[in-house]
Write a protein that holds these residues in place. Structure first.
Motif, PDB file in Angstrom:
ATOM      1  N   PHE A  45       0.843  -1.200   0.000  1.00  0.00           N
ATOM      2  CA  PHE A  45       0.000   0.000   0.000  1.00  0.00           C
ATOM      3  C   PHE A  45       0.878   1.249   0.000  1.00  0.00           C
ATOM      4  CE2 PHE A  45      -3.694  -2.368   0.175  1.00  0.00           C
ATOM      5  CZ  PHE A  45      -4.828  -1.614   0.434  1.00  0.00           C
ATOM      6  N   GLY A  46       1.932   1.243   0.820  1.00  0.00           N
ATOM      7  CA  GLY A  46       2.840   2.385   0.869  1.00  0.00           C
ATOM      8  C   GLY A  46       3.510   2.634  -0.465  1.00  0.00           C
ATOM      9  N   ALA A  47       3.931   1.558  -1.138  1.00  0.00           N
ATOM     10  CA  ALA A  47       4.592   1.685  -2.438  1.00  0.00           C
ATOM     11  C   ALA A  47       3.649   2.262  -3.496  1.00  0.00           C
ATOM     12  CB  ALA A  47       5.117   0.325  -2.890  1.00  0.00           C
ATOM     13  N   LEU A  48       2.357   2.052  -3.320  1.00  0.00           N
ATOM     14  CA  LEU A  48       1.365   2.588  -4.260  1.00  0.00           C
ATOM     15  C   LEU A  48       0.885   3.987  -3.857  1.00  0.00           C
ATOM     16  CD1 LEU A  48      -0.728  -0.647  -4.872  1.00  0.00           C
ATOM     17  CD2 LEU A  48       0.683   0.554  -6.554  1.00  0.00           C
ATOM     18  N   GLY A  49       1.488   4.547  -2.814  1.00  0.00           N
ATOM     19  CA  GLY A  49       1.103   5.883  -2.358  1.00  0.00           C
ATOM     20  C   GLY A  49      -0.182   5.898  -1.563  1.00  0.00           C
ATOM     21  N   LEU A  50      -0.489   4.783  -0.918  1.00  0.00           N
ATOM     22  CA  LEU A  50      -1.748   4.661  -0.178  1.00  0.00           C
ATOM     23  C   LEU A  50      -1.543   4.704   1.329  1.00  0.00           C
ATOM     24  CD1 LEU A  50      -3.241   1.776  -2.340  1.00  0.00           C
ATOM     25  CD2 LEU A  50      -3.786   4.208  -2.481  1.00  0.00           C
ATOM     26  N   GLY A  51      -0.484   5.371   1.776  1.00  0.00           N
ATOM     27  CA  GLY A  51      -0.198   5.440   3.203  1.00  0.00           C
ATOM     28  C   GLY A  51      -1.350   5.985   4.024  1.00  0.00           C
ATOM     29  N   LYS A  52      -2.105   6.912   3.450  1.00  0.00           N
ATOM     30  CA  LYS A  52      -3.232   7.480   4.199  1.00  0.00           C
ATOM     31  C   LYS A  52      -4.338   6.451   4.448  1.00  0.00           C
ATOM     32  CE  LYS A  52      -6.166   9.381   0.570  1.00  0.00           C
ATOM     33  NZ  LYS A  52      -6.826  10.578   0.102  1.00  0.00           N
ATOM     34  N   CYS A  53      -4.298   5.331   3.717  1.00  0.00           N
ATOM     35  CA  CYS A  53      -5.323   4.299   3.875  1.00  0.00           C
ATOM     36  C   CYS A  53      -4.947   3.248   4.917  1.00  0.00           C
ATOM     37  CB  CYS A  53      -5.593   3.611   2.541  1.00  0.00           C
ATOM     38  SG  CYS A  53      -6.270   4.734   1.294  1.00  0.00           S
ATOM     39  N   LEU A  54      -3.742   3.363   5.451  1.00  0.00           N
ATOM     40  CA  LEU A  54      -3.315   2.436   6.497  1.00  0.00           C
ATOM     41  C   LEU A  54      -3.885   2.894   7.831  1.00  0.00           C
ATOM     42  CD1 LEU A  54       0.385   2.056   5.351  1.00  0.00           C
ATOM     43  CD2 LEU A  54      -1.462   0.391   5.073  1.00  0.00           C
ATOM     44  N   PRO A  55      -3.980   2.001   8.800  1.00  0.00           N
ATOM     45  CA  PRO A  55      -4.490   2.424  10.107  1.00  0.00           C
ATOM     46  C   PRO A  55      -3.740   3.646  10.613  1.00  0.00           C
ATOM     47  CG  PRO A  55      -4.274   0.055  10.040  1.00  0.00           C
ATOM     48  CD  PRO A  55      -3.649   0.586   8.775  1.00  0.00           C
ATOM     49  N   GLY A  56      -4.502   4.639  11.022  1.00  0.00           N
ATOM     50  CA  GLY A  56      -3.920   5.875  11.507  1.00  0.00           C
ATOM     51  C   GLY A  56      -3.658   6.890  10.418  1.00  0.00           C
ATOM     52  N   GLY A  57      -3.871   6.512   9.164  1.00  0.00           N
ATOM     53  CA  GLY A  57      -3.653   7.446   8.060  1.00  0.00           C
ATOM     54  C   GLY A  57      -4.709   8.534   8.057  1.00  0.00           C
ATOM     55  N   ILE A  58      -4.286   9.752   7.747  1.00  0.00           N
ATOM     56  CA  ILE A  58      -5.200  10.892   7.754  1.00  0.00           C
ATOM     57  C   ILE A  58      -5.097  11.607   6.414  1.00  0.00           C
ATOM     58  CG2 ILE A  58      -5.743  13.095   8.852  1.00  0.00           C
ATOM     59  CD1 ILE A  58      -4.638  11.931  11.446  1.00  0.00           C
ATOM     60  N   ASP A  59      -6.258  11.913   5.828  1.00  0.00           N
ATOM     61  CA  ASP A  59      -6.236  12.597   4.530  1.00  0.00           C
ATOM     62  C   ASP A  59      -6.076  14.104   4.721  1.00  0.00           C
ATOM     63  OD1 ASP A  59      -8.730  13.687   5.147  1.00  0.00           O
ATOM     64  OD2 ASP A  59      -9.830  12.389   3.786  1.00  0.00           O
ATOM     65  N   ALA A  60      -6.081  14.836   3.613  1.00  0.00           N
ATOM     66  CA  ALA A  60      -5.846  16.281   3.639  1.00  0.00           C
ATOM     67  C   ALA A  60      -6.903  17.033   4.444  1.00  0.00           C
ATOM     68  CB  ALA A  60      -5.798  16.821   2.213  1.00  0.00           C
ATOM     69  N   LEU A  61      -8.089  16.452   4.591  1.00  0.00           N
ATOM     70  CA  LEU A  61      -9.159  17.101   5.357  1.00  0.00           C
ATOM     71  C   LEU A  61      -9.139  16.712   6.837  1.00  0.00           C
ATOM     72  CD1 LEU A  61     -12.066  16.656   2.780  1.00  0.00           C
ATOM     73  CD2 LEU A  61     -10.651  18.684   3.176  1.00  0.00           C
ATOM     74  N   GLY A  62      -8.148  15.889   7.224  1.00  0.00           N
ATOM     75  CA  GLY A  62      -8.048  15.465   8.607  1.00  0.00           C
ATOM     76  C   GLY A  62      -8.940  14.284   8.944  1.00  0.00           C
ATOM     77  N   THR A  63      -9.468  13.614   7.930  1.00  0.00           N
ATOM     78  CA  THR A  63     -10.342  12.464   8.150  1.00  0.00           C
ATOM     79  C   THR A  63      -9.499  11.206   8.277  1.00  0.00           C
ATOM     80  OG1 THR A  63     -12.007  13.520   6.791  1.00  0.00           O
ATOM     81  CG2 THR A  63     -12.294  11.168   7.203  1.00  0.00           C
ATOM     82  N   LEU A  64      -9.781  10.416   9.305  1.00  0.00           N
ATOM     83  CA  LEU A  64      -9.099   9.149   9.502  1.00  0.00           C
ATOM     84  C   LEU A  64      -9.603   8.150   8.470  1.00  0.00           C
ATOM     85  CD1 LEU A  64      -7.169   7.464  11.288  1.00  0.00           C
ATOM     86  CD2 LEU A  64      -9.167   6.856  12.657  1.00  0.00           C
ATOM     87  N   ASN A  65      -8.689   7.549   7.723  1.00  0.00           N
ATOM     88  CA  ASN A  65      -9.045   6.574   6.692  1.00  0.00           C
ATOM     89  C   ASN A  65      -8.374   5.250   6.996  1.00  0.00           C
ATOM     90  OD1 ASN A  65     -10.509   8.245   4.737  1.00  0.00           O
ATOM     91  ND2 ASN A  65      -8.587   9.350   4.642  1.00  0.00           N
ATOM     92  N   GLN A  66      -9.091   4.178   6.715  1.00  0.00           N
ATOM     93  CA  GLN A  66      -8.506   2.872   6.902  1.00  0.00           C
ATOM     94  C   GLN A  66      -8.938   1.920   5.811  1.00  0.00           C
ATOM     95  OE1 GLN A  66      -8.903   1.093  10.736  1.00  0.00           O
ATOM     96  NE2 GLN A  66      -8.628   3.007  11.814  1.00  0.00           N
ATOM     97  N   GLY A  67      -8.042   1.041   5.486  1.00  0.00           N
ATOM     98  CA  GLY A  67      -8.377  -0.144   4.740  1.00  0.00           C
ATOM     99  C   GLY A  67      -8.638  -0.009   3.256  1.00  0.00           C
ATOM    100  N   ARG A  68      -9.207  -1.116   2.775  1.00  0.00           N
ATOM    101  CA  ARG A  68      -9.448  -1.253   1.351  1.00  0.00           C
ATOM    102  C   ARG A  68     -10.417  -0.209   0.798  1.00  0.00           C
ATOM    103  NH1 ARG A  68      -8.828  -5.207   3.985  1.00  0.00           N
ATOM    104  NH2 ARG A  68      -8.624  -7.396   3.812  1.00  0.00           N
ATOM    105  N   ALA A  69     -11.447   0.121   1.546  1.00  0.00           N
ATOM    106  CA  ALA A  69     -12.435   1.098   1.055  1.00  0.00           C
ATOM    107  C   ALA A  69     -11.766   2.425   0.732  1.00  0.00           C
ATOM    108  CB  ALA A  69     -13.559   1.280   2.065  1.00  0.00           C
ATOM    109  N   CYS A  70     -10.829   2.831   1.551  1.00  0.00           N
ATOM    110  CA  CYS A  70     -10.074   4.063   1.300  1.00  0.00           C
ATOM    111  C   CYS A  70      -9.294   3.931  -0.007  1.00  0.00           C
ATOM    112  CB  CYS A  70      -9.140   4.326   2.472  1.00  0.00           C
ATOM    113  SG  CYS A  70      -7.931   5.645   2.203  1.00  0.00           S
TER     114      CYS A  70
END
Length: 120
Positions: A45-70
């Motif tokens: 996921f990190g290699a694909l630039g999906l770090g914000k989708c890992l547990p604890g990842g936060i998007d630009a709006l400050g929303t906590l995102n997790q998992g495949r749905a992200c």
């Protein structure tokens, strides 16, 4: 006459297989798009630039995102902008824990998966 029935039976069987294969990849994509569970392959996921989708990842709006749905939200956006290869790579990564489902996606191919993502 027997040859005609054999050809018809083969066509019906082939059609049923194609429908089943299509439904399988659609189920796989839909499941990933709706699953916010833990990601089993954080390095991928990190290699694909999906770090914000890992547990604890936060998007630009400050929303906590997790998992495949992200990740699938990103894949869907990419597909809608006709960036099919990276959308497919992300979709495939959401199944990193399940080689048989990755194979289902590979059998469907980049374009079929992209076209499905564009309909989300």
């Amino acid at each position: 006459m027997l040859h005609k029935y054999t050809a018809t039976a083969f066509f019906i069987l082939l059609s049923a297989f194609q429908t089943t294969a299509q439904e399988a990849f659609e189920r796989t994509v839909t499941w990933s798009a709706n699953d916010g569970g833990v990601v089993e392959c954080p390095v991928e996921f990190g290699a694909l630039g999906l770090g914000k989708c890992l547990p604890g990842g936060i998007d630009a709006l400050g929303t906590l995102n997790q998992g495949r749905a992200c990740a699938m939200t990103i894949a869907i956006e990419l597909a809608k902008n006709n960036h099919c290869q990276p959308a497919f790579a992300i979709t495939k990564a959401t199944q990193c824990h399940n080689a048989s489902e990755q194979n289902v996606l590979m059998q469907a191919g980049v374009m079929k998966v992209c076209e499905l993502l564009q309909r989300f």
